[in-house]
Design an enzyme around this catalytic site. Structure first.
Site, PDB file in Angstrom:
ATOM      1  CE1 TYR A 194      23.812 -19.582 -25.107  1.00 55.58           C
ATOM      2  CE2 TYR A 194      25.510 -20.605 -23.760  1.00 55.58           C
ATOM      3  CZ  TYR A 194      24.383 -19.826 -23.868  1.00 55.58           C
ATOM      4  OH  TYR A 194      23.815 -19.273 -22.754  1.00 55.58           O
ATOM      5  CD1 TRP A 216      26.723 -16.264 -21.612  1.00 47.44           C
ATOM      6  CD2 TRP A 216      27.048 -14.442 -20.341  1.00 47.44           C
ATOM      7  NE1 TRP A 216      25.602 -16.080 -20.837  1.00 47.44           N
ATOM      8  CE2 TRP A 216      25.779 -14.971 -20.049  1.00 47.44           C
ATOM      9  CE3 TRP A 216      27.469 -13.306 -19.666  1.00 47.44           C
ATOM     10  CZ2 TRP A 216      24.915 -14.393 -19.120  1.00 47.44           C
ATOM     11  CZ3 TRP A 216      26.621 -12.735 -18.735  1.00 47.44           C
ATOM     12  CH2 TRP A 216      25.358 -13.270 -18.477  1.00 47.44           C
TER      13      TRP A 216
HETATM   14  P1  PGD Z   1      32.126 -18.691 -20.801  1.00 47.75           P
HETATM   15  O1  PGD Z   1      33.083 -19.198 -19.769  1.00 47.75           O
HETATM   16  O2  PGD Z   1      31.519 -17.358 -20.578  1.00 47.75           O
HETATM   17  O3  PGD Z   1      30.990 -19.805 -20.850  1.00 47.75           O
HETATM   18  O4  PGD Z   1      28.825 -20.957 -21.068  1.00 47.75           O
HETATM   19  P2  PGD Z   1      29.824 -20.019 -21.905  1.00 47.75           P
HETATM   20  O5  PGD Z   1      30.352 -20.831 -23.032  1.00 47.75           O
HETATM   21  O6  PGD Z   1      29.176 -18.722 -22.200  1.00 47.75           O
HETATM   22  O7  PGD Z   1      32.803 -18.787 -22.231  1.00 47.75           O
HETATM   23  C1  PGD Z   1      33.083 -17.719 -23.032  1.00 47.75           C
HETATM   24  C2  PGD Z   1      34.389 -17.985 -23.749  1.00 47.75           C
HETATM   25  O8  PGD Z   1      34.579 -16.956 -24.697  1.00 47.75           O
HETATM   26  C3  PGD Z   1      35.608 -17.961 -22.831  1.00 47.75           C
HETATM   27  O9  PGD Z   1      36.409 -19.104 -23.037  1.00 47.75           O
HETATM   28  C4  PGD Z   1      36.358 -16.692 -23.241  1.00 47.75           C
HETATM   29  O10 PGD Z   1      37.767 -16.772 -23.105  1.00 47.75           O
HETATM   30  C5  PGD Z   1      35.952 -16.543 -24.684  1.00 47.75           C
HETATM   31  N1  PGD Z   1      36.008 -15.167 -25.175  1.00 47.75           N
HETATM   32  C6  PGD Z   1      35.790 -14.038 -24.479  1.00 47.75           C
HETATM   33  N2  PGD Z   1      35.906 -12.965 -25.285  1.00 47.75           N
HETATM   34  C7  PGD Z   1      36.198 -13.421 -26.523  1.00 47.75           C
HETATM   35  C8  PGD Z   1      36.435 -12.794 -27.773  1.00 47.75           C
HETATM   36  O11 PGD Z   1      36.357 -11.593 -27.931  1.00 47.75           O
HETATM   37  N3  PGD Z   1      36.706 -13.589 -28.827  1.00 47.75           N
HETATM   38  C9  PGD Z   1      36.777 -14.934 -28.711  1.00 47.75           C
HETATM   39  N4  PGD Z   1      37.041 -15.630 -29.795  1.00 47.75           N
HETATM   40  N5  PGD Z   1      36.560 -15.563 -27.531  1.00 47.75           N
HETATM   41  C10 PGD Z   1      36.281 -14.815 -26.446  1.00 47.75           C
HETATM   42  C11 PGD Z   1      27.989 -20.438 -20.088  1.00 47.75           C
HETATM   43  C12 PGD Z   1      26.795 -21.381 -19.910  1.00 47.75           C
HETATM   44  O12 PGD Z   1      27.174 -22.496 -19.101  1.00 47.75           O
HETATM   45  C13 PGD Z   1      25.653 -20.693 -19.288  1.00 47.75           C
HETATM   46  S1  PGD Z   1      25.201 -19.141 -19.898  1.00 47.75           S
HETATM   47  C14 PGD Z   1      24.898 -21.267 -18.338  1.00 47.75           C
HETATM   48  S2  PGD Z   1      23.667 -20.379 -17.552  1.00 47.75           S
HETATM   49  C15 PGD Z   1      24.994 -22.688 -18.001  1.00 47.75           C
HETATM   50  N6  PGD Z   1      24.991 -22.927 -16.608  1.00 47.75           N
HETATM   51  C16 PGD Z   1      25.310 -24.153 -16.150  1.00 47.75           C
HETATM   52  C17 PGD Z   1      24.858 -24.671 -14.881  1.00 47.75           C
HETATM   53  O13 PGD Z   1      24.141 -24.010 -14.115  1.00 47.75           O
HETATM   54  N7  PGD Z   1      25.269 -25.914 -14.528  1.00 47.75           N
HETATM   55  C18 PGD Z   1      26.034 -26.678 -15.323  1.00 47.75           C
HETATM   56  N8  PGD Z   1      26.405 -27.880 -14.912  1.00 47.75           N
HETATM   57  N9  PGD Z   1      26.451 -26.208 -16.519  1.00 47.75           N
HETATM   58  C19 PGD Z   1      26.110 -25.006 -16.960  1.00 47.75           C
HETATM   59  N10 PGD Z   1      26.562 -24.575 -18.202  1.00 47.75           N
HETATM   60  C20 PGD Z   1      26.072 -23.375 -18.826  1.00 47.75           C
END
Ligand code: PGD
Length: 763
Positions: free
Chosen positions: A109, A111
């Site tokens: 999972y 983004w």
């Molecule tokens: P991101 O920081 O977007 O968080 O959680 P999510 O795991 O989506 O992580 C994406 C990762 O992908 C980053 O480390 C980035 O470097 C990597 N990445 C980007 N591009 C690429 C690529 O092309 N290839 C590879 N291999 N990696 C890549 C988000 C999630 O967190 C979400 S959606 C929500 S809504 C939640 N919200 C909360 C909240 O409200 N409160 C708490 N306490 N926790 C939450 N967690 C949730």
């Protein structure tokens, strides 16, 4: 200097590459409200915190796969791509031969980054499907609860993905009751990218026309100050009580729409009986709700009457259900809107997620987008996304979800690309234990995030700016010819190239690649889309070379008068909902039949197990950040500028700051029953008294934390939160709330180490 069009989840932009190799970013010229997050991007090109070549954890390399307490603490070895992929292919073969594809967790999972071809999860899922599938995850952290509940109540996810259009709200709504707010920070991002940020302008337009706003949130800045909202500073986690009491007022004062209940709703009798105390003997009056919510009975009554007096839209943010019993505020908000009888009318009714991203309520997005084919998932084995630690820690155990009893598989190999569970999951010390239970953890990452640091195999991934791709999202009106801004740093490779090389070793190389390079795939996906969905929609898209020369393709405008459930309202017999009754289910016999007391058949108030108490008297709101998207580019300029004393900021009301003898700007320690972290203190009257607010996404830094005697030295709020499902119905994420205490941190303040290269040596 060269300029290249590109796209990100926080906006389309032009990247400017200077002669010295540095990268600058200019927002899309048509964007009326570009995101400050664009300024985070240039750090990706500097190499700071980048995984510059493949790495392997020493213990895994030398001692082999297996559960390992050293995972997350061990040294890394820099190794060559070929030798690492050979070893990884051998490990894949071992796991598949011994336990089958179910033992591989490929939910992955996250983004990731904008871009239709290089989307990391799509790449990984396609690769795994070539191998016979893997255990995957269902639902999202964003709105996993709604994904399960809404089909029972409204028969579809329409209220979540395309509620009444913003243009209609701007033109017609008289009162917006924003439960959880419409925070400007969240409207700046949209999965897959967005070219024009319009939410702030729509809200301004509605206000200028005379629309009024009520904000129901513990945080005043969940709605822009210029909207002059009436602030209902509700105690966190009690929105259900407020909505039930407002429903009670409508019914007792005869302000509800009996006709709408009779013709369009199922189970109003059960719901109305429960308001009268039919379930528990407690009538859900404003006097009952006042001490729970912290809102006086008079204000609760006044709000219900105001809602019934005109065209009222009830919006619920995606964050509110991200809490224990999170199904209830969602169901209660729908029920309240149903009592008002305005569902299906322009500007009235209900919508979930207005302002939760910039994409919600924009275009309906009926046009299919260029998409990497997946071959279908042959295994179809899923766990709810937020139950990953449970699955790793409790193989073979049963759990309930949405009326089914499922069993956690025995997961041996965890493969993650494009997500950061050590940011997004709750109770990170528990997640550490869970990751240590796996045999092998593989992570593709451009950056040394904490997830990469908890892996055995770290595959150095390119960033989006190092690739050519197609930028497109269902609610955006552009397709962007994403160009390569700069060459890959170090030995980083695209996820596609890495998976192709692994697929080759596992005998499915030809199936995975179909003989195409990444560039050929991008062109192929564009051309297929141009000749297929685009042509069928009458879009005159140029061939790929012309598209690239133009930099983008502007899609024709869509009708803007979309009203959620308008046809159902007009004729519920001809346009029934896809619920068992064909109507809005205020009481669901199906859900009631599951027998879950944590989510019975209609909206109810349930007291969460964890509430502020003597030991942990503050209610923490752990929301999404303003300075970055989730954890992405936490070392970028905008995110870094938001830090206080180098830590993630924690906001508290000035009275709570004074009561603890604290001073704004100091380093504090935040503790919950699960862990502790450092934070930089901010005093703000925008935060309700008794509440602490701290955003997610500061990279988890257990090393700096250990030096300070806390769990995280940087301020990752998920060391504090609880790893519990919303209920047995949805099993959604509950990261939004925790009970905490905040005190002065008096020891030597440790340096944040998580942006440094980890301890590494050559193999
Ligand atoms: P991101 O920081 O977007 O968080 O959680 P999510 O795991 O989506 O992580 C994406 C990762 O992908 C980053 O480390 C980035 O470097 C990597 N990445 C980007 N591009 C690429 C690529 O092309 N290839 C590879 N291999 N990696 C890549 C988000 C999630 O967190 C979400 S959606 C929500 S809504 C939640 N919200 C909360 C909240 O409200 N409160 C708490 N306490 N926790 C939450 N967690 C949730």
């Amino acid at each position: 200097m060269s300029t290249v069009p590109h796209a990100s989840h926080w906006g389309s932009f032009t990247a400017v590459r200077e002669a010295d190799g540095s990268v600058g970013v200019r927002p899309h010229p048509d964007d009326p409200d570009p995101s400050a997050l664009l300024a985070n991007l240039p750090v990706a090109a500097t190499g700071r915190a980048r995984v510059l070549r493949p790495h392997v954890r020493r213990g895994w390399w030398e001692d082999g796969a297996g559960p390992d307490e050293r995972r997350g603490r061990d040294e890394f070895l820099a190794v060559g791509w070929d030798e690492l992929l050979d070893r990884l292919a051998a490990e894949y073969r071992r796991v598949l031969d011994t336990d089958g594809p179910e033992a591989v967790f490929g939910g992955s999972y996250g983004w990731a980054s904008a871009g239709r071809f290089h989307h990391a999860q799509s790449q990984l899922h396609r690769f795994l499907n070539c191998l016979g599938g893997a255990t995957r995850s269902s639902g999202t952290y964003s709105h996993g609860t709604a994904e399960v509940l809404l089909p029972h109540v409204l028969g579809s996810l329409e209220a979540l993905v395309s509620p009444t259009a913003w243009s209609v709200v701007e033109a017609t709504t008289e009162l917006v009751i924003a439960v959880g707010g419409l925070p400007a920070k969240n409207a700046q991002v949209a999965s897959g990218g967005i070219s024009r940020h319009e939410v702030a302008g729509r809200l301004r337009g509605a206000r200028a026309r005379g629309a009024e706003f009520v904000l129901v949130s513990p945080l005043r800045d969940d709605l822009a100050a210029e909207l002059d909202a009436d602030w209902y500073a509700v105690e966190p986690g009690t929105d259900t009580a407020l909505l039930l009491a407002m429903s009670h007022v409508l019914v007792t004062e005869g302000l509800h729409d009996e006709e709408f209940l009779r013709t369009h709703c199922a189970g109003p009798e059960e719901f109305l009986a429960s308001l009268r105390g039919g379930d528990d003997g407690v009538e859900k009056t404003p006097e009952w709700a006042a001490p729970l919510t912290g809102i006086s009975a008079e204000r609760i009554r006044a709000l219900a009457r105001r809602a019934a007096a005109g065209r009222t839209l009830v919006t619920l943010s995606w964050s509110v259900p991200r809490a224990r019993f999170g199904e209830q505020p969602l169901w209660a908000a729908i029920a309240f809107a149903a009592l008002l009888g305005q569902i299906g009318l322009p500007g009235g009714g209900f919508g979930h997620g207005y302002g939760s991203t910039g994409g919600v309520a924009r275009r309906a997005g009926s046009l299919a987008l260029p998409t990497l084919p997946q071959f279908g998932d042959p295994l179809r084995r899923r766990i709810p996304v937020a139950r990953i630690a449970d699955a790793l820690l409790h193989p073979g155990e049963e759990y309930a979800v949405d009326g089914r009893t499922e069993t956690y598989p025995r997961l041996r190999l965890v493969h993650w690309a494009g997500g950061n569970p050590f940011h997004h999951h709750q109770d990170l010390q528990r997640l550490q234990r869970a990751f240590r239970a796996a045999d092998t953890v593989v992570v593709h990452e451009p950056f040394w995030t904490s997830t990469a640091r908890h892996a055995d195999v770290v595959l150095a991934a390119t960033t989006t700016m190092e690739r050519v791709d197609l930028g497109a999202a269902r609610y955006d009106d552009r397709v962007i010819a994403m160009g390569r801004v700069h060459e890959p740093l170090g030995q980083a490779r695209d996820d596609y190239a890495v998976l192709a090389a692994l697929a080759q070793r596992l005998g499915v190389g030809e199936r995975f690649t179909e003989g195409r390079t990444a560039q050929q795939w991008v062109e192929h996906l564009y051309e297929q889309w141009r000749e297929g969905p685009a042509a069928r929609a009458g879009i005159d898209a140029p061939p790929y070379a012309g598209f690239v020369a133009a930099g983008e393709l502007v899609l024709p405008p869509e009708p803007t008068e979309r009203v959620l459930l308008a046809s159902f309202r007009a004729d519920p017999q001809r346009h029934p909902l896809r619920t068992p009754s064909g109507r809005i289910e205020l009481h669901s016999a199906v859900v009631a039949g599951f027998g879950y007391d944590d989510c019975p058949g209609h909206p109810v108030w349930r007291e969460p197990e964890e509430r502020p108490d003597a030991a942990f008297p503050l209610h923490l709101v752990a929301n999404n950040p303003a300075g970055r998207l989730h954890s992405q580019l936490d070392h970028g300029a905008t995110s870094q500028a938001s830090k206080v004393a180098g830590r993630e900021p924690l906001r508290m009301h000035p009275a709570d700051v004074r009561a603890r003898g604290l001073v704004a700007g100091q380093v504090v320690v935040v503790r919950s029953r699960r862990g502790s972290c450092l934070a930089g203190l901010v005093a703000s009257a925008d935060v309700r008294e008794g509440v602490a607010q701290m955003s997610t996404g500061a990279w988890f830094d257990p090393v700096a934390g250990a030096a300070a005697g806390v769990t995280c030295g940087h301020g990752n709020v998920n060391v504090l939160t609880t790893d519990t499902g919303t209920s047995r119905l949805a099993q959604g994420c509950t990261g939004q709330h925790a009970a905490v205490e905040v005190s002065s941190f008096d020891g030597p303040v440790p340096r944040v180490t998580v942006f440094d290269q980890p301890v590494t040596s050559g193999a």
